[in-house]
Design a protein around this motif. Structure first.
Motif, PDB file in Angstrom:
ATOM      1  N   LYS A   1      33.626  46.747  27.828  1.00  0.00           N
ATOM      2  CA  LYS A   1      34.671  45.819  26.784  1.00  0.00           C
ATOM      3  C   LYS A   1      36.013  46.191  27.590  1.00  0.00           C
ATOM      4  CE  LYS A   1      32.317  45.374  22.624  1.00  0.00           C
ATOM      5  NZ  LYS A   1      31.578  44.231  22.776  1.00  0.00           N
ATOM      6  N   THR A   2      36.199  46.253  28.657  1.00  0.00           N
ATOM      7  CA  THR A   2      37.328  46.533  29.507  1.00  0.00           C
ATOM      8  C   THR A   2      37.634  45.335  30.476  1.00  0.00           C
ATOM      9  OG1 THR A   2      38.595  47.880  30.930  1.00  0.00           O
ATOM     10  CG2 THR A   2      36.060  47.746  31.239  1.00  0.00           C
ATOM     11  N   ASN A   3      38.803  44.984  30.506  1.00  0.00           N
ATOM     12  CA  ASN A   3      39.267  43.737  31.486  1.00  0.00           C
ATOM     13  C   ASN A   3      39.581  44.091  33.004  1.00  0.00           C
ATOM     14  OD1 ASN A   3      41.641  44.902  30.959  1.00  0.00           O
ATOM     15  ND2 ASN A   3      42.674  43.112  30.106  1.00  0.00           N
ATOM     16  N   VAL A   4      39.422  45.527  33.330  1.00  0.00           N
ATOM     17  CA  VAL A   4      39.977  45.836  34.576  1.00  0.00           C
ATOM     18  C   VAL A   4      39.116  45.334  35.623  1.00  0.00           C
ATOM     19  CG1 VAL A   4      40.058  47.998  36.195  1.00  0.00           C
ATOM     20  CG2 VAL A   4      40.929  48.090  33.926  1.00  0.00           C
ATOM     21  N   PHE A   5      37.809  45.217  35.552  1.00  0.00           N
ATOM     22  CA  PHE A   5      37.006  44.527  36.244  1.00  0.00           C
ATOM     23  C   PHE A   5      37.075  43.226  36.482  1.00  0.00           C
ATOM     24  CE2 PHE A   5      32.700  42.906  37.595  1.00  0.00           C
ATOM     25  CZ  PHE A   5      32.497  43.568  38.870  1.00  0.00           C
ATOM     26  N   ASP A   6      37.183  42.616  34.853  1.00  0.00           N
ATOM     27  CA  ASP A   6      37.603  41.031  35.051  1.00  0.00           C
ATOM     28  C   ASP A   6      38.598  40.853  35.833  1.00  0.00           C
ATOM     29  OD1 ASP A   6      35.352  40.752  33.250  1.00  0.00           O
ATOM     30  OD2 ASP A   6      36.584  40.801  31.788  1.00  0.00           O
ATOM     31  N   LYS A   7      39.717  41.666  35.824  1.00  0.00           N
ATOM     32  CA  LYS A   7      40.977  41.166  36.513  1.00  0.00           C
ATOM     33  C   LYS A   7      40.660  41.263  38.187  1.00  0.00           C
ATOM     34  CE  LYS A   7      44.495  42.361  33.233  1.00  0.00           C
ATOM     35  NZ  LYS A   7      45.321  43.133  32.884  1.00  0.00           N
ATOM     36  N   GLU A   8      40.159  42.113  38.408  1.00  0.00           N
ATOM     37  CA  GLU A   8      39.459  42.496  39.759  1.00  0.00           C
ATOM     38  C   GLU A   8      38.764  41.441  40.409  1.00  0.00           C
ATOM     39  OE1 GLU A   8      38.176  46.508  39.868  1.00  0.00           O
ATOM     40  OE2 GLU A   8      40.077  47.283  40.216  1.00  0.00           O
TER      41      GLU A   8
ATOM     42  N   LEU B   1      37.112  36.078  42.789  1.00  0.00           N
ATOM     43  CA  LEU B   1      36.510  34.766  42.524  1.00  0.00           C
ATOM     44  C   LEU B   1      36.461  33.731  43.552  1.00  0.00           C
ATOM     45  CD1 LEU B   1      34.095  33.877  40.948  1.00  0.00           C
ATOM     46  CD2 LEU B   1      35.932  33.373  39.174  1.00  0.00           C
ATOM     47  N   PRO B   2      37.832  33.162  43.760  1.00  0.00           N
ATOM     48  CA  PRO B   2      38.191  32.009  44.728  1.00  0.00           C
ATOM     49  C   PRO B   2      37.385  32.345  46.144  1.00  0.00           C
ATOM     50  CG  PRO B   2      39.951  32.687  43.684  1.00  0.00           C
ATOM     51  CD  PRO B   2      39.112  33.901  43.384  1.00  0.00           C
ATOM     52  N   ALA B   3      37.292  33.636  46.538  1.00  0.00           N
ATOM     53  CA  ALA B   3      36.747  33.693  48.001  1.00  0.00           C
ATOM     54  C   ALA B   3      35.290  33.584  47.896  1.00  0.00           C
ATOM     55  CB  ALA B   3      36.913  35.220  48.468  1.00  0.00           C
TER      56      ALA B   3
ATOM     57  N   VAL C   1      20.261  40.316  44.629  1.00  0.00           N
ATOM     58  CA  VAL C   1      21.582  40.294  44.358  1.00  0.00           C
ATOM     59  C   VAL C   1      21.982  39.487  43.052  1.00  0.00           C
ATOM     60  CG1 VAL C   1      23.984  39.284  45.336  1.00  0.00           C
ATOM     61  CG2 VAL C   1      22.304  40.247  46.864  1.00  0.00           C
ATOM     62  N   MET C   2      21.289  38.433  42.676  1.00  0.00           N
ATOM     63  CA  MET C   2      21.768  37.775  41.444  1.00  0.00           C
ATOM     64  C   MET C   2      21.223  38.648  40.338  1.00  0.00           C
ATOM     65  SD  MET C   2      23.154  35.343  42.564  1.00  0.00           S
ATOM     66  CE  MET C   2      23.525  34.620  40.973  1.00  0.00           C
ATOM     67  N   THR C   3      20.086  39.348  40.384  1.00  0.00           N
ATOM     68  CA  THR C   3      19.712  40.218  39.452  1.00  0.00           C
ATOM     69  C   THR C   3      20.694  41.450  39.000  1.00  0.00           C
ATOM     70  OG1 THR C   3      17.545  39.910  39.990  1.00  0.00           O
ATOM     71  CG2 THR C   3      17.947  41.827  38.659  1.00  0.00           C
ATOM     72  N   THR C   4      21.323  41.990  40.288  1.00  0.00           N
ATOM     73  CA  THR C   4      22.224  42.849  40.311  1.00  0.00           C
ATOM     74  C   THR C   4      23.511  42.342  39.618  1.00  0.00           C
ATOM     75  OG1 THR C   4      21.563  43.736  42.298  1.00  0.00           O
ATOM     76  CG2 THR C   4      23.777  44.431  41.813  1.00  0.00           C
ATOM     77  N   PHE C   5      23.702  40.944  39.996  1.00  0.00           N
ATOM     78  CA  PHE C   5      24.989  40.460  39.052  1.00  0.00           C
ATOM     79  C   PHE C   5      24.674  40.431  37.788  1.00  0.00           C
ATOM     80  CE2 PHE C   5      26.290  38.377  43.353  1.00  0.00           C
ATOM     81  CZ  PHE C   5      27.673  39.014  43.231  1.00  0.00           C
ATOM     82  N   GLU C   6      23.543  40.058  37.232  1.00  0.00           N
ATOM     83  CA  GLU C   6      23.227  40.173  35.818  1.00  0.00           C
ATOM     84  C   GLU C   6      23.599  41.717  35.081  1.00  0.00           C
ATOM     85  OE1 GLU C   6      19.427  37.134  36.411  1.00  0.00           O
ATOM     86  OE2 GLU C   6      19.501  38.456  34.437  1.00  0.00           O
TER      87      GLU C   6
ATOM     88  N   LYS D   1      33.989  46.288  46.067  1.00  0.00           N
ATOM     89  CA  LYS D   1      33.716  46.865  44.788  1.00  0.00           C
ATOM     90  C   LYS D   1      33.008  45.902  43.817  1.00  0.00           C
ATOM     91  CE  LYS D   1      36.640  48.881  41.260  1.00  0.00           C
ATOM     92  NZ  LYS D   1      37.773  49.271  40.770  1.00  0.00           N
ATOM     93  N   CYS D   2      33.127  44.719  43.720  1.00  0.00           N
ATOM     94  CA  CYS D   2      32.965  43.868  42.711  1.00  0.00           C
ATOM     95  C   CYS D   2      31.548  43.294  43.221  1.00  0.00           C
ATOM     96  CB  CYS D   2      33.968  42.800  42.394  1.00  0.00           C
ATOM     97  SG  CYS D   2      35.407  43.203  41.678  1.00  0.00           S
ATOM     98  N   ILE D   3      31.322  42.788  44.199  1.00  0.00           N
ATOM     99  CA  ILE D   3      29.847  42.211  44.835  1.00  0.00           C
ATOM    100  C   ILE D   3      29.016  43.120  45.528  1.00  0.00           C
ATOM    101  CG2 ILE D   3      29.331  40.282  46.334  1.00  0.00           C
ATOM    102  CD1 ILE D   3      31.300  39.462  43.772  1.00  0.00           C
ATOM    103  N   GLY D   4      29.471  44.294  45.815  1.00  0.00           N
ATOM    104  CA  GLY D   4      28.770  45.408  46.488  1.00  0.00           C
ATOM    105  C   GLY D   4      28.488  45.208  47.779  1.00  0.00           C
TER     106      GLY D   4
END
Length: 146
Positions: free
Chosen positions: A32-39, A44-46, A17-22, A80-83
């Motif tokens: 270079k898009t901030n759509v994923f960042d916003k999602e 992130l708090p969760a 999972v950590m490698t996938t995050f990398e 979507k973000c964490i998988g």
């Protein structure tokens, strides 16, 4: 990183999972898009809460309140973000902690079950086998033979 994942060099789910995050971070920076960042910022708090309270009971409702979004939206963005779902993420962290306690910290199955706040050793054993693929007793025995 892709080659290591493809060749199944990761037996430990948490490392995978950590490698996938990398990989996700590399792709995100490349796009270079901030759509994923916003999602990702919304979940992130969760994510942080789950990581800090993995041994406690956590409800989806609680995580949604922490993230200030609906449960349905949190579940969708988390996947979507964490998988994986928030509960699956919590379980993978808990399984990783259990493996560490059994392998590196020298705790036996009963002690590990108690430290992780399982109601009984049977429930812990069922959980561990489902997440790791082998019973904690077998895992511990295999560890001692290494």
């Amino acid at each position: 990183l892709f080659e290591e994942l493809k060749e199944n060099k990761y037996l430990d789910r948490f490392k995978c999972v950590m490698t996938t995050f990398e990989i996700v971070n590399i792709c995100r920076n490349a796009m270079k898009t901030n759509v994923f960042d916003k999602e990702f910022e919304k979940v992130l708090p969760a994510v942080r809460y789950i990581e800090q309270h993995a041994t406690e009971h956590i409800s989806l409702e609680e995580l949604a309140k922490i993230s200030c979004i609906s449960q349905t939206h949190l579940r969708r963005l988390f996947k979507k973000c964490i998988g994986m779902s928030p509960i699956k993420y919590k379980n993978s962290i808990l399984a990783n902690i259990a493996q560490n306690l059994l392998t590196n910290e020298g705790f036996n199955v009963s002690e590990t079950s108690e430290l992780l706040k399982f109601s009984d050793i049977y429930t812990f054993s069922q959980f561990f086998k489902k997440e790791v693929g082998v019973s904690p007793k077998y895992f511990n025995k295999d560890k001692n033979e290494r």
